[in-house]
Design a protein around this motif. Structure first.
Motif, PDB file in Angstrom:
ATOM      1  N   GLN B 358      46.522  43.773  43.669  1.00 51.58           N
ATOM      2  CA  GLN B 358      46.218  42.504  44.319  1.00 51.58           C
ATOM      3  C   GLN B 358      44.734  42.155  44.400  1.00 51.58           C
ATOM      4  O   GLN B 358      44.363  41.002  44.269  1.00 51.58           O
ATOM      5  CB  GLN B 358      46.843  42.458  45.710  1.00 51.58           C
ATOM      6  CG  GLN B 358      48.053  41.561  45.756  1.00 51.58           C
ATOM      7  CD  GLN B 358      48.889  41.802  46.999  1.00 51.58           C
ATOM      8  OE1 GLN B 358      48.439  42.447  47.953  1.00 51.58           O
ATOM      9  NE2 GLN B 358      50.102  41.295  46.986  1.00 51.58           N
ATOM     10  N   GLY B 359      43.896  43.161  44.605  1.00 50.85           N
ATOM     11  CA  GLY B 359      42.481  42.840  44.768  1.00 50.85           C
ATOM     12  C   GLY B 359      41.746  42.572  43.462  1.00 50.85           C
ATOM     13  O   GLY B 359      40.560  42.236  43.476  1.00 50.85           O
ATOM     14  N   LEU B 360      42.417  42.727  42.334  1.00 52.92           N
ATOM     15  CA  LEU B 360      41.716  42.627  41.053  1.00 52.92           C
ATOM     16  C   LEU B 360      41.378  41.181  40.695  1.00 52.92           C
ATOM     17  O   LEU B 360      42.105  40.254  41.034  1.00 52.92           O
ATOM     18  CB  LEU B 360      42.567  43.232  39.936  1.00 52.92           C
ATOM     19  CG  LEU B 360      42.890  44.719  40.078  1.00 52.92           C
ATOM     20  CD1 LEU B 360      43.754  45.183  38.912  1.00 52.92           C
ATOM     21  CD2 LEU B 360      41.611  45.545  40.147  1.00 52.92           C
ATOM     22  N   ASP B 361      40.266  41.035  39.979  1.00 53.19           N
ATOM     23  CA  ASP B 361      39.823  39.714  39.535  1.00 53.19           C
ATOM     24  C   ASP B 361      40.641  39.239  38.350  1.00 53.19           C
ATOM     25  O   ASP B 361      41.000  40.027  37.476  1.00 53.19           O
ATOM     26  CB  ASP B 361      38.363  39.794  39.053  1.00 53.19           C
ATOM     27  CG  ASP B 361      37.415  39.818  40.228  1.00 53.19           C
ATOM     28  OD1 ASP B 361      37.862  39.475  41.332  1.00 53.19           O
ATOM     29  OD2 ASP B 361      36.251  40.201  40.017  1.00 53.19           O
ATOM     30  N   ALA B 362      40.870  37.943  38.290  1.00 59.77           N
ATOM     31  CA  ALA B 362      41.309  37.285  37.063  1.00 59.77           C
ATOM     32  C   ALA B 362      42.527  37.915  36.412  1.00 59.77           C
ATOM     33  O   ALA B 362      42.572  38.131  35.215  1.00 59.77           O
ATOM     34  CB  ALA B 362      40.145  37.253  36.058  1.00 59.77           C
TER      35      ALA B 362
END
Lengths: 155, 405
Positions: B358-362
């Protein structure tokens, strides 16, 4: 009407189409879709319409899931007189020499054992513009129409 | 939910596995994770642009996401954005279906000279992979080392005239590059005799449709084996033609060295008749693929058995089998592996699953891919069925656009 859609598949496209055809017909008929690899030629039933959906693989050969069926047909030599089927082929005209070789072989196997083919063998071309189901649904309806006469007479 | 499974790699092997899992157990949570923002792997970036029929298999894969409930997490590098151990901690089972994307090296003197190009590097450029290098200058006489189906694909693409790409998804840049290549003669060499060559007969027969070539087959030999005889007959049937581009098939040539002063200019081979040197202007290698090294494949596969690597960790497709076998071969493999995974699965409801991403970019999802797909197919240039979006940035921008009118 009892309808069994039998499919011979290699990459799964014929399987997907067979399931779509079954779903399309199931409102008005008793329909099952079965992989040819799970079907025994001894189980052909004269009161059932068989809709065959088959791809081609390799150098114009039967797809993997139809090969055990072909072997059983050879070993069992069943008498298919009075069995009615229609056949829908899936192919790719990029490979023009072997285009629809698998379905042609499958139809020959059936006819050689005395089965009756209803209608023309249709060949969908994966490199063409048509979606397989756009050809297959009208084809299935047409074969079912022909079968109600044929199976009616047989009964 | 009866378990959460992460599949690393949304190419054909990963998709076939997801399909088999969800057919058997529709309540499973199956997540496909790919380092590219788009799914389908080699179907998009490896299957030849002029084999659109083969690419029709993506219609099945689309159902995975549209009807069978699989989820796509694109633009997630395993080993960079998230580790394999993290995924193993978050899911009940993790499957490596990451393929093999690095070209196997020639491993001979001169093998790294300028002018030596791997088939994967070249096809990535031709098919507009977002990480592709620029298309190189091949000169008038490229020489292909290898005679598997990848080599035949390359040969066919280089030999085709521009109008023979009608209906393909070959991009404008690669189309111009091929049209302006100035290729006069292509030599294709195999280590084995023709009877044992790795290409499929159907691929050879397809070359018979080429209009702009003259084909020679040197030293095909003969064989008692019926399968090999079909292969040889298909090869011999190719001979002739009157096109301007010459193609020469050679067999039984083991490469010893690439020769040239600062640029590949010839390959020295060993053959039954002794050494032979073939001049060329570039060398294209199609001799297999290796892992690019982002996952420690050798270590992971050490105790591999029928796809099982360790508790809850599995491998399928080329990552497991090596760079052999066609799309359907890998389907059979995926079906067998699905049965095994389902037999061993012990779901732990406490595992977070995709929440760890969930916290990952793009990250891109399936809807994002659909937006990219629509953009690519909405207005293709004349004679083409698609115009690929070629950069990761442009893909991400499109993927993130909600359905704005």
């Amino acid at each position: 009407m009892n309808i069994q859609v039998l499919y011979g598949t290699e990459t799964g496209n014929a399987e997907m189409l067979a399931e779509d055809i079954a779903a399309e017909l199931e409102a008005e008929h008793e329909v099952t879709a079965t992989n040819l690899s799970d079907f025994d030629p001894a189980d052909f039933d004269r009161g059932t319409l068989y809709l065959l959906v088959c791809s081609t693989y390799g150098d114009g050969e039967l797809p993997a899931s139809a090969q055990p069926f072909a072997e059983k047909m050879e070993a069992e030599q069943p008498d298919l007189t009075g069995v009615h089927f229609g056949i829908f082929g899936m192919g790719d005209s990029e490979y023009e020499e072997t285009f629809n070789g698998g379905p042609a072989t499958l139809a020959e196997l059936m006819i050689a054992r005395g089965a009756t083919q209803l209608g023309e063998r249709i060949a969908h071309d994966a490199s063409g513009a048509d979606m397989a189901e756009d050809l297959a649904f009208p084809w299935a309806e047409e074969i079912v129409g022909m079968a109600s006469d044929a199976l009616g007479q047989a009964a | 939910m009866t378990g959460q499974i992460a599949i690393i790699g949304a190419g054909p092997s990963g998709c076939f596995l997801a399909q088999a899992l969800l057919k058997a157990q529709p309540d499973l949570r199956v997540d496909l994770i790919d380092r590219l923002p788009v799914p389908y792997g080699l179907v998009r970036y490896g299957v030849a642009a002029d084999h659109q029929g083969t690419k029709a298999v993506t219609r099945q894969f689309a159902r995975l996401f549209e009807r069978q409930g699989a989820r796509f997490f694109g633009n997630v590098g395993v080993g960079t954005a998230v580790t394999l151990d993290d995924l193993r901690g978050a899911y009940d089972a993790v499957v490596l279906a990451a393929g093999l994307s690095a070209d196997r090296a020639l491993g001979i003197p001169g093998g790294d000279l300028p002018g030596v190009h791997g088939a994967g590097k070249l096809t990535r450029a031709l098919y507009e992979h977002p990480e592709a290098e620029a298309l190189p200058e091949l000169g008038p006489n490229p020489l292909i080392v290898g005679n598997g189906n990848v080599a035949i694909d390359l040969l066919r693409l280089l030999a085709k005239s521009p109008e023979e790409f009608d209906g393909s998804d070959l991009g404008a840049g690669p189309s111009d590059w091929l049209a302006g290549s100035g290729i006069e003669e292509i030599t294709i060499t195999g280590r084995s005799p023709a009877a044992a060559a790795k290409f499929d007969t159907v691929m050879i027969k397809e070359l018979g449709k080429l209009t702009g070539v003259t084909i020679r087959v040197i030293g095909a030999g003969d064989s008692d084996d019926p399968e090999a005889q079909k292969k040889l007959a298909a090869l011999t049937a190719l001979e002739g033609g009157d096109g301007p581009r010459r193609i020469t098939f050679r067999f039984g040539l083991t490469p010893l060295a690439v020769e040239g002063e600062g640029q590949a200019a010839a390959v020295r081979f060993d053959s039954a008749e002794g050494e032979e040197v073939l001049a060329c202007t570039s060398v294209l290698t199609a001799i297999g693929f290796d892992t690019p090294g982002d996952l420690p494949r050798d270590a992971l596969l050490q105790d591999e058995q029928d796809g099982g690597l360790a508790a809850g960790l599995y491998a399928t497709g080329w990552f497991r089998r090596g760079p052999r076998g066609t799309i359907p071969d890998n389907r059979a493999d995926a079906k067998a592996l699905a049965d095994r995974i389902l037999g061993e699965l012990t779901p732990d409801p406490a595992k977070p699953g995709a929440a760890i991403l969930q916290g990952l970019d793009a990250i891109t999802d399936y809807d994002g891919w659909c937006r990219i797909d629509s953009a690519e197919t909405a207005n293709p240039p004349p004679g083409r069925c698609r115009a690929k979006i070629t950069t990761r940035e442009a893909m991400l921008t499109l993927a993130r656009q909600e359905d704005m009118q």
